[in-house]
Design a protein around this motif. Structure first.
Motif, short mmCIF file in Angstrom:
data_model
loop_
_atom_site.label_atom_id
_atom_site.label_comp_id
_atom_site.label_asym_id
_atom_site.label_seq_id
_atom_site.Cartn_x
_atom_site.Cartn_y
_atom_site.Cartn_z
N GLU A 132 0.83 -1.21 0.00
CA GLU A 132 0.00 0.00 0.00
C GLU A 132 0.87 1.26 0.00
O GLU A 132 0.60 2.21 -0.74
CB GLU A 132 -0.92 -0.02 1.22
N ARG A 133 1.91 1.24 0.87
CA ARG A 133 2.79 2.41 0.91
C ARG A 133 3.52 2.59 -0.41
O ARG A 133 3.73 3.72 -0.87
CB ARG A 133 3.81 2.25 2.05
N SER A 134 3.89 1.46 -1.04
CA SER A 134 4.56 1.57 -2.33
C SER A 134 3.63 2.18 -3.38
O SER A 134 4.04 3.03 -4.18
CB SER A 134 5.03 0.18 -2.76
N ALA A 135 2.35 1.75 -3.34
CA ALA A 135 1.39 2.33 -4.29
C ALA A 135 1.22 3.81 -4.04
O ALA A 135 1.17 4.63 -4.98
CB ALA A 135 0.05 1.59 -4.18
N ALA A 136 1.14 4.18 -2.72
CA ALA A 136 0.99 5.61 -2.39
C ALA A 136 2.21 6.39 -2.86
O ALA A 136 2.10 7.50 -3.38
CB ALA A 136 0.78 5.77 -0.89
N ARG A 140 2.40 9.39 -5.44
CA ARG A 140 3.02 10.67 -5.07
C ARG A 140 4.15 11.01 -6.04
O ARG A 140 4.35 12.18 -6.37
CB ARG A 140 3.55 10.57 -3.65
N THR A 141 4.87 9.97 -6.46
CA THR A 141 5.96 10.21 -7.42
C THR A 141 5.41 10.76 -8.74
O THR A 141 5.97 11.69 -9.33
CB THR A 141 6.72 8.90 -7.66
#
Length: 788
Positions: A132-136, A140-141
């Motif tokens: 999930e954090r990677s997707a976020a 954001r990137t």
């Protein structure tokens, strides 16, 4: 139980009985079983034990079947089966126990499996959270990329709008920079010329200073030659005095007799002179009486003149002559009677003038005679006083002759029967028995804590453990210590307390250094060939006491108080040379063997420098002291004591038994063997990173002596609880960098760059230690140049 096996029974061999080892094939099968990968090492061991037990049970069961099969066709009970049955039951019980253990292990394994399952679940949850954090982060990137493109477009538009403004501002800036450059070049030229002028002036001043120094050096050399010549003259005078004393001894008897004869003769002459003076005094007295009579007559004559003095009489005569001239003028008209009267008066005046002259002459003669008589009386009185003084001098001379004779007899007796080293010979008797010692090898950190506690209790001084670690490591590195710092901070107290910390307050001696010491004899003492005695100094007596049986096996400290009141390289030169000798160093006391030397004096001429002695010099730096030479610093351990002592909690020290020198040496050897790698790291750090740079920028170098000292010093610091960086910091601040003080031939920027790079490099070498001493040394040098 396994597959049933039937085989014929062979009597005596071939049969496997209960209690024997398992068959190889079964044991091998049991040992080849591998534990489950999820089972812990303890569980694997237990599984192996269980497998062996099951294999043994299987073997016994197989044997029991064989026995039953072989005995089925016979009547009655087979004795082998009867004996195997109890063993089988015992094995069954063991199997039950093993099953219980297996159940317990299974429960434990299930618990571990549950924990592993929970851990896997947590890891899965964490993985999901990470996804999930990677997707976020991806979102954001993308947002940041989009914003970056927008900003890039805006920057391109702004750059297009402000291009002309930048060009115009650039032209203005270029014009301004050109003007500023021209001004700066002019200022730099002016400053360069000023600096060149100052540099020339400084060079001239340095040349003048060098000339003055050369002249001073030549003067000092000439003074040294003069002093050497004076010393030779003094030695010649000493020999002359020796010969004169011997001649005096021979002449004293004849001189006393001759003096007595002269006194007797002089006394007779004085008595004759006194008798003559007595007759002269009688004659003078008679003459005084005659003079008194004539003076009375003279006084009567003066009285007849109306009490006038001679001056008044002369004045009166002058008046009378004037009156006489006037009367002569009147005489022509005067009668003859007046002429006769005038003539009589003139005759009286002439007679009175003649009498007056005779009286004046006689008075002068009487005054001269009276003066001569007074001189004669004074001479007589002087003769009497001289006679009394000569008698007193004769008595004093006789007393001195008696004292000199007693000294000569005492000296002769001492030379024949006494000892040339009286104090050292007394120590042979007083300290001739060894004292009990603690032969253990001390623990270094414990020894540092003991030193800290004892010094605080005994001397009232508190020192950091790091300072005492350095002192202990310095003892392993060098026999000469230098304690420096301001007056009154406890340098001598620390040196004396070290002996107490090692278990013996009598293992220390204080030698006050005098400002006039110039020769090793000032430190060691000297031999008087006339008295046949060696006048032992405090230093010689302390050095001799350190090697007596009562002290030779314990650490001993000789404290040179105010060591730099005079040049140590002059009076301490013999000791510095002896410390550089490893094979039985010794110091010369006399040039020839003496009679009856002390027991430990080598060949009657030398005294040894034993291994258990450390020399500790305390030093202040003010206008009354001199600086140490580099060769003294190179051979010594240097410690700069802090201005303020840290606040340490009060402790009650346990005063130990005296620590043995051998135990302390073993502790040093063990530390150097255990932590030699740390010393090698320090040497590699200096050689690889700093030897070349220090030699190029500051002209500082070092040789094999420093590397040897590092190998002796650094391991003891680490063994006592310190770090390699602590040892490196102390060695740099006291052995390598002190020569930069006052180096005005090196630019301040060089010191500034060196400070930054060296501190960073030392921090990377040992992050556990902050290089405080090295930074303080470089900061002081920069501060003296106005850079801090």
């Amino acid at each position: 139980m396994g597959k049933r096996q039937t085989r014929p029974r062979q009597k005596g061999k071939g049969a496997v009985w209960p209690g024997q080892p398992a068959a190889p094939q079964h044991a091998g099968a049991a040992r080849t079983r591998q534990p489950d990968p999820m089972v812990s090492p303890t569980g694997s061991k237990r599984t192996d034990d269980t497998a062996e037990l099951l294999a043994e049970i299987q073997q016994v069961a197989n044997e029991a079947e064989v026995v039953v099969a072989t005995g089925a066709g016979t009547d009655g009970v087979n004795p082998d089966l009867a004996s195997a049955w109890p063993l089988y039951r015992a094995l069954a019980e063991r199997q039950a126990d093993a099953m219980n253990k297996l159940s317990s292990q299974a429960e434990a394994l299930r618990a571990e499996q549950e924990e592993v399952t929970a851990s896997v679940v947590r890891q899965a949850e964490e993985a999901a959270a990470l996804q999930e954090r990677s997707a976020a982060l991806d979102a954001r990137t993308k947002l940041l990329d989009r914003r970056e493109r927008d900003l890039s477009n805006r920057e391109e538009a702004a750059e297009a709008r402000f291009t002309e403004r930048r060009l115009e501002a650039g032209r203005e800036l270029e014009t301004w920079l050109t003007e500023q450059r021209r001004t700066a070049v002019t200022a730099l030229d002016t400053e360069r010329q000023d600096r060149q002028a100052r540099w020339s002036e400084e060079q001239r001043r340095l040349a003048d200073t060098q000339t003055a120094l050369d002249q001073r050096e030549s003067e000092l050399a000439q003074r040294e030659r003069d002093l050497r010549s004076a010393r030779l003259r003094l030695e010649d005078e000493r020999e002359d005095i020796t010969h004169l004393k011997a001649a005096l001894k021979e002449q004293q008897g004849t001189r006393a007799e001759r003096f007595e004869h002269e006194v007797t003769s002089r006394t007779g002459q004085l008595l004759l002179q006194m008798e003559e003076t007595r007759h002269r005094m009688a004659a003078v007295t008679e003459g005084n009486e005659r003079l008194s009579t004539r003076l009375n007559e003279y006084d009567a004559a003066l009285a007849s003149l109306g009490g006038m003095t001679l001056e008044q009489v002369v004045e009166r005569l002058t008046d009378l002559r004037a009156e006489n001239s006037r009367l002569l003028e009147e005489n022509a008209a005067a009668p003859r009677a007046d002429a006769r009267l005038l003539e009589q008066l003139q005759q009286q005046v002439t007679q009175l003038a003649a009498d007056n002259e005779e009286l004046v002459q006689e008075r002068g003669e009487l005054e001269s005679a009276l003066q001569r008589d007074r001189i004669a009386v004074n001479e007589r009185q002087n003769y009497v006083e001289s006679n009394d003084w000569l008698r007193a001098a004769n008595g004093q001379l006789q007393q001195l002759l008696n004292e000199e004779a007693a000294k000569l007899r005492t000296t002769a007796q001492v030379g024949q029967e006494g000892h040339a080293f009286p104090a050292c010979s007394g120590m042979d008797r007083e300290f001739g028995s060894p004292q009990p010692l603690d032969a253990r090898t001390p623990d270094m950190p414990g020894l540092v804590r003991q030193m800290q506690s004892v010094i605080q209790q005994k001397a009232g001084l508190s020192y950091r453990s790091s300072d005492l670690r350095l002192v202990l490591a310095g003892m392993a590195m060098s026999r000469l210590h230098l304690f420096q710092g301001i007056s009154g901070i406890g340098k001598t107290g620390l040196a004396r307390a070290l002996a107490v910390a090692f278990g013996s307050d009598s293992s220390a001696a204080v030698v006050p250094v005098q400002a006039g010491w110039r020769d090793p004899q000032d430190l060691m003492g000297y031999y008087n060939s006339f008295d046949r005695l060696f006048y032992e100094s405090e230093f010689t007596k302390a050095l001799y006491r350190a090697q007596c049986p009562a002290f030779k096996d314990r650490p001993f400290f000789i404290i040179l108080d105010e060591m730099n009141l005079s040049h140590p390289e002059q009076y301490f030169s013999g000791v510095l040379s002896a410390l550089a000798i490893k094979d039985r160093p010794r110091l010369a006391l006399t040039t020839a063997p003496v009679r009856n030397p002390a027991d430990l004096i080598i060949d009657g001429t030398h005294i040894a420098v034993p291994d258990n002695v450390w020399f500790i010099g305390t030093a202040n730096h003010d206008e009354t002291t001199v600086g140490f030479a580099d060769k003294t610093y190179d051979r010594a351990f240097v410690l700069e004591l802090p201005w303020q002592h840290p606040d340490l909690p009060e402790t009650v020290p346990a005063f130990p038994e005296p620590l043995g020198q051998r135990g302390l040496s073993r502790a040093f050897d063990q530390a150097q063997a255990t932590y030699s790698a740390q010393a090698d790291d320090i040497i590699e750090f200096l050689d690889t990173h700093w030897r070349g740079r220090l030699a190029e920028e500051l002209r500082i170098g070092w040789g094999n002596r420093l590397e040897k000292q590092i190998k002796q010093f650094a391991p003891v610091v680490v063994a006592a609880g310190g770090s390699p960086g602590e040892a490196l910091d102390h060695l740099l601040a006291t052995r390598i960098l002190p020569s930069i003080r006052g180096r005005y031939d090196v630019h301040a920027d060089t010191f500034d760059s060196l400070r930054t790079d060296l501190v960073d490099s030392m921090t990377r070498f040992d992050s556990a230690h902050e290089p405080v001493a090295t930074r303080r040394l470089l900061d002081d040098e920069l501060r003296s140049r106005g850079r801090l």
